[in-house]
Design a protein around this motif. Structure first.
Motif, PDB file in Angstrom:
ATOM      1  N   ARG A   9      35.250 -36.413  10.468  1.00  0.00           N
ATOM      2  CA  ARG A   9      35.139 -35.401  10.941  1.00  0.00           C
ATOM      3  C   ARG A   9      36.502 -35.508  12.414  1.00  0.00           C
ATOM      4  O   ARG A   9      36.585 -36.552  12.848  1.00  0.00           O
ATOM      5  CB  ARG A   9      34.133 -35.157  11.427  1.00  0.00           C
ATOM      6  CG  ARG A   9      33.319 -34.196  12.274  1.00  0.00           C
ATOM      7  CD  ARG A   9      32.207 -34.558  12.603  1.00  0.00           C
ATOM      8  NE  ARG A   9      31.622 -34.766  13.991  1.00  0.00           N
ATOM      9  CZ  ARG A   9      32.331 -34.274  14.605  1.00  0.00           C
ATOM     10  NH1 ARG A   9      32.666 -32.455  14.664  1.00  0.00           N
ATOM     11  NH2 ARG A   9      31.958 -35.072  16.309  1.00  0.00           N
ATOM     12  N   ARG A  11      38.253 -35.315  15.694  1.00  0.00           N
ATOM     13  CA  ARG A  11      37.878 -35.023  16.707  1.00  0.00           C
ATOM     14  C   ARG A  11      38.454 -33.602  17.694  1.00  0.00           C
ATOM     15  O   ARG A  11      39.398 -33.584  17.536  1.00  0.00           O
ATOM     16  CB  ARG A  11      38.380 -36.335  17.755  1.00  0.00           C
ATOM     17  CG  ARG A  11      38.222 -37.568  17.495  1.00  0.00           C
ATOM     18  CD  ARG A  11      37.010 -38.105  18.046  1.00  0.00           C
ATOM     19  NE  ARG A  11      36.699 -38.383  19.464  1.00  0.00           N
ATOM     20  CZ  ARG A  11      35.585 -38.594  20.539  1.00  0.00           C
ATOM     21  NH1 ARG A  11      34.568 -38.056  19.497  1.00  0.00           N
ATOM     22  NH2 ARG A  11      35.771 -38.852  21.391  1.00  0.00           N
ATOM     23  N   VAL A  12      36.984 -33.161  18.545  1.00  0.00           N
ATOM     24  CA  VAL A  12      37.324 -31.954  18.535  1.00  0.00           C
ATOM     25  C   VAL A  12      37.776 -32.108  20.364  1.00  0.00           C
ATOM     26  O   VAL A  12      36.452 -32.685  20.936  1.00  0.00           O
ATOM     27  CB  VAL A  12      36.196 -30.635  18.406  1.00  0.00           C
ATOM     28  CG1 VAL A  12      36.388 -29.398  19.106  1.00  0.00           C
ATOM     29  CG2 VAL A  12      36.194 -30.903  17.120  1.00  0.00           C
ATOM     30  N   ARG A 117      31.709 -24.003  16.208  1.00  0.00           N
ATOM     31  CA  ARG A 117      31.119 -24.759  15.267  1.00  0.00           C
ATOM     32  C   ARG A 117      30.722 -24.878  14.109  1.00  0.00           C
ATOM     33  O   ARG A 117      31.190 -26.015  13.265  1.00  0.00           O
ATOM     34  CB  ARG A 117      29.778 -25.596  16.441  1.00  0.00           C
ATOM     35  CG  ARG A 117      29.309 -27.033  15.998  1.00  0.00           C
ATOM     36  CD  ARG A 117      28.355 -27.940  16.641  1.00  0.00           C
ATOM     37  NE  ARG A 117      26.742 -26.612  15.861  1.00  0.00           N
ATOM     38  CZ  ARG A 117      26.373 -27.624  17.038  1.00  0.00           C
ATOM     39  NH1 ARG A 117      25.823 -28.663  17.889  1.00  0.00           N
ATOM     40  NH2 ARG A 117      24.895 -26.807  16.317  1.00  0.00           N
ATOM     41  N   LEU A 120      34.485 -24.917  12.064  1.00  0.00           N
ATOM     42  CA  LEU A 120      35.231 -26.125  12.094  1.00  0.00           C
ATOM     43  C   LEU A 120      34.357 -27.222  11.176  1.00  0.00           C
ATOM     44  O   LEU A 120      34.504 -27.537  10.666  1.00  0.00           O
ATOM     45  CB  LEU A 120      34.625 -26.827  13.461  1.00  0.00           C
ATOM     46  CG  LEU A 120      35.733 -26.364  14.662  1.00  0.00           C
ATOM     47  CD1 LEU A 120      35.464 -26.845  16.199  1.00  0.00           C
ATOM     48  CD2 LEU A 120      37.145 -26.173  14.081  1.00  0.00           C
ATOM     49  N   TYR A 132      42.318 -33.233   9.366  1.00  0.00           N
ATOM     50  CA  TYR A 132      43.108 -33.248  11.054  1.00  0.00           C
ATOM     51  C   TYR A 132      42.737 -34.084  11.698  1.00  0.00           C
ATOM     52  O   TYR A 132      41.204 -34.751  11.903  1.00  0.00           O
ATOM     53  CB  TYR A 132      42.523 -31.500  11.542  1.00  0.00           C
ATOM     54  CG  TYR A 132      43.286 -30.682  11.090  1.00  0.00           C
ATOM     55  CD1 TYR A 132      44.609 -30.939  11.043  1.00  0.00           C
ATOM     56  CD2 TYR A 132      42.657 -30.318   9.986  1.00  0.00           C
ATOM     57  CE1 TYR A 132      45.101 -29.538  10.661  1.00  0.00           C
ATOM     58  CE2 TYR A 132      43.649 -29.110   9.659  1.00  0.00           C
ATOM     59  CZ  TYR A 132      44.846 -29.277   9.763  1.00  0.00           C
ATOM     60  OH  TYR A 132      45.374 -27.406   8.710  1.00  0.00           O
ATOM     61  N   TYR A 134      42.821 -33.878  14.774  1.00  0.00           N
ATOM     62  CA  TYR A 134      42.401 -33.674  16.233  1.00  0.00           C
ATOM     63  C   TYR A 134      42.303 -32.275  15.774  1.00  0.00           C
ATOM     64  O   TYR A 134      43.456 -31.940  15.488  1.00  0.00           O
ATOM     65  CB  TYR A 134      43.154 -33.617  17.207  1.00  0.00           C
ATOM     66  CG  TYR A 134      43.157 -35.194  17.504  1.00  0.00           C
ATOM     67  CD1 TYR A 134      42.242 -35.706  18.728  1.00  0.00           C
ATOM     68  CD2 TYR A 134      44.079 -36.737  17.327  1.00  0.00           C
ATOM     69  CE1 TYR A 134      42.196 -37.114  19.193  1.00  0.00           C
ATOM     70  CE2 TYR A 134      43.781 -38.066  18.261  1.00  0.00           C
ATOM     71  CZ  TYR A 134      42.805 -38.158  18.950  1.00  0.00           C
ATOM     72  OH  TYR A 134      42.722 -39.356  18.931  1.00  0.00           O
ATOM     73  N   VAL A 135      41.482 -31.992  16.534  1.00  0.00           N
ATOM     74  CA  VAL A 135      41.627 -30.587  16.888  1.00  0.00           C
ATOM     75  C   VAL A 135      41.588 -29.830  18.536  1.00  0.00           C
ATOM     76  O   VAL A 135      41.039 -30.891  18.894  1.00  0.00           O
ATOM     77  CB  VAL A 135      39.945 -29.619  16.916  1.00  0.00           C
ATOM     78  CG1 VAL A 135      40.030 -28.741  16.540  1.00  0.00           C
ATOM     79  CG2 VAL A 135      40.107 -29.786  15.041  1.00  0.00           C
ATOM     80  N   VAL A 137      41.029 -27.024  21.237  1.00  0.00           N
ATOM     81  CA  VAL A 137      40.730 -26.001  21.272  1.00  0.00           C
ATOM     82  C   VAL A 137      41.556 -25.514  22.987  1.00  0.00           C
ATOM     83  O   VAL A 137      40.593 -25.896  24.038  1.00  0.00           O
ATOM     84  CB  VAL A 137      39.196 -25.530  21.201  1.00  0.00           C
ATOM     85  CG1 VAL A 137      38.979 -24.183  21.405  1.00  0.00           C
ATOM     86  CG2 VAL A 137      39.011 -26.867  20.062  1.00  0.00           C
ATOM     87  N   SER A 154      32.615 -29.084  20.636  1.00  0.00           N
ATOM     88  CA  SER A 154      34.034 -29.792  21.346  1.00  0.00           C
ATOM     89  C   SER A 154      32.883 -31.813  21.062  1.00  0.00           C
ATOM     90  O   SER A 154      31.668 -31.228  21.701  1.00  0.00           O
ATOM     91  CB  SER A 154      34.877 -29.853  22.244  1.00  0.00           C
ATOM     92  OG  SER A 154      35.681 -28.440  21.739  1.00  0.00           O
ATOM     93  N   ASP A 155      33.817 -32.261  21.365  1.00  0.00           N
ATOM     94  CA  ASP A 155      33.418 -33.657  21.558  1.00  0.00           C
ATOM     95  C   ASP A 155      33.395 -33.607  22.963  1.00  0.00           C
ATOM     96  O   ASP A 155      32.238 -34.693  23.423  1.00  0.00           O
ATOM     97  CB  ASP A 155      34.220 -34.855  20.389  1.00  0.00           C
ATOM     98  CG  ASP A 155      33.947 -34.266  19.144  1.00  0.00           C
ATOM     99  OD1 ASP A 155      33.260 -35.089  18.874  1.00  0.00           O
ATOM    100  OD2 ASP A 155      34.703 -34.605  18.414  1.00  0.00           O
TER     101      ASP A 155
END
Ligand code: ADP
Ligand code: MG
Length: 273
Positions: A9, A11-12, A117, A120, A132, A134-135, A137, A154-155
């Motif tokens: 997954r 990281r957002v 969310r 994604l 990816y 990293y995302v 935003v 987001s994280d």
């Protein structure tokens, strides 16, 4: 053969501050580019109706056939929307002005805060899509439903603060929103860090702001400070990240440093978990 690893997954991270002109978009573009330059695969999600992150990454308005608006209303997937940029490893989901009407359109939908969310999640499950790491935003300058969608997805949040008088003004409102999102929508949300931007070494005020913000926010503030740098402000008009426009300039070098600091914090957080 060994079993296929579970899809990693990404990281957002959301670039958020309800003040305009503090460096959110500049940081999304250039931190994204710097992360890609050191080998990460990065997706910038443009969540500002102004679409400046998309423009600054060289995406012509006429070329934006699908946009984050289509994603959030449920008419398109990330996979159908993502575009490549001139930076290898850096992609963007562009924004268009339609996005300014979204809030009203989805106001009564039960999942209105979770549109990003869920989309994604779809991207992560999509095998054919790139994976990816990293995302990033890019949020609009408001604590609106768009920003709440970013926070819910987001994280962690990265907060750009401009080195000027009133830098801290609005920060408590932002933290309050983060707390509300944590209680209601996303219990895991943390503040990744605060990045001081547009630092002017000739100006005593800039130094004073740095000291005040560090005194108030402690080690949440990144060591890296982004200087005010004319090359950074010129680059978007060429549709290029500063790192492509002038890699050697002080601004580009600062964003490279910030990228390695972000990665270090990620490693430290993983080690502590
Ligand atoms: P936000 O997205 O928070 O509204 P932007 O990233 O668009 O802020 O920055 C606002 C303006 O300041 C833009 O014109 C941008 O080019 C300029 N700018 C941002 N960071 C710097 C910097 N480090 N040096 C010089 N100009 C900058
Ligand atoms: Mg912006």
């Amino acid at each position: 053969p060994p079993p296929a690893p579970a899809p990693a997954r990404p990281r957002v991270l959301a670039l958020a501050n309800q003040k305009g002109g503090v460096g959110k978009t500049t940081t999304a573009i250039n931190l994204g580019t710097a992360l890609a330059a050191i080998g990460e695969k990065v997706l910038v999600v443009d969540l500002d109706p102004q679409g400046n992150a998309s423009t600054g990454l060289g995406i012509d308005r006429r070329a934006r056939q699908r946009s984050t608006y289509d994603i959030l209303v449920g008419d398109a997937s990330f996979r159908e929307t993502i575009m490549e940029t001139a930076v290898p490893g850096l992609h963007v989901a562009p924004a268009t002005l339609d996005l300014s009407g979204l809030e009203l359109e989805i106001a009564s939908a039960r999942d209105r805060a979770f549109r990003l969310r869920n989309a994604l999640q779809g991207l992560a499950e999509d095998d054919a899509a790139a994976r990816y790491s990293y995302v990033l935003v890019d949020c609009p300058p408001a604590l609106s439903l768009l920003t709440v969608n970013a926070m819910a997805a987001s994280d962690a949040i990265l907060v750009p603060l401009q080195c000027e008088f009133f830098a801290l003004e609005g920060l408590s409102q932002l933290m309050k929103t983060v707390d509300q999102v944590r209680t209601g929508l996303n219990p895991n949300l943390v503040i990744h860090g605060i990045v001081l931007t547009m630092y002017d070494g000739r100006n005593n005020l800039s130094e004073q702001v740095v000291q005040d913000v560090r005194a108030f926010m402690g080690d949440k503030v990144y060591d890296t400070i982004i200087p005010r740098n004319v090359r950074i402000s010129e680059a978007p008009s060429y549709g290029k990240p500063a790192l492509l426009y002038d890699l050697k300039c002080a601004g580009s070098q600062a964003y490279l440093k910030l990228a390695s600091e972000v990665i270090q914090r990620e490693r430290a957080a993983r080690a502590a978990a």
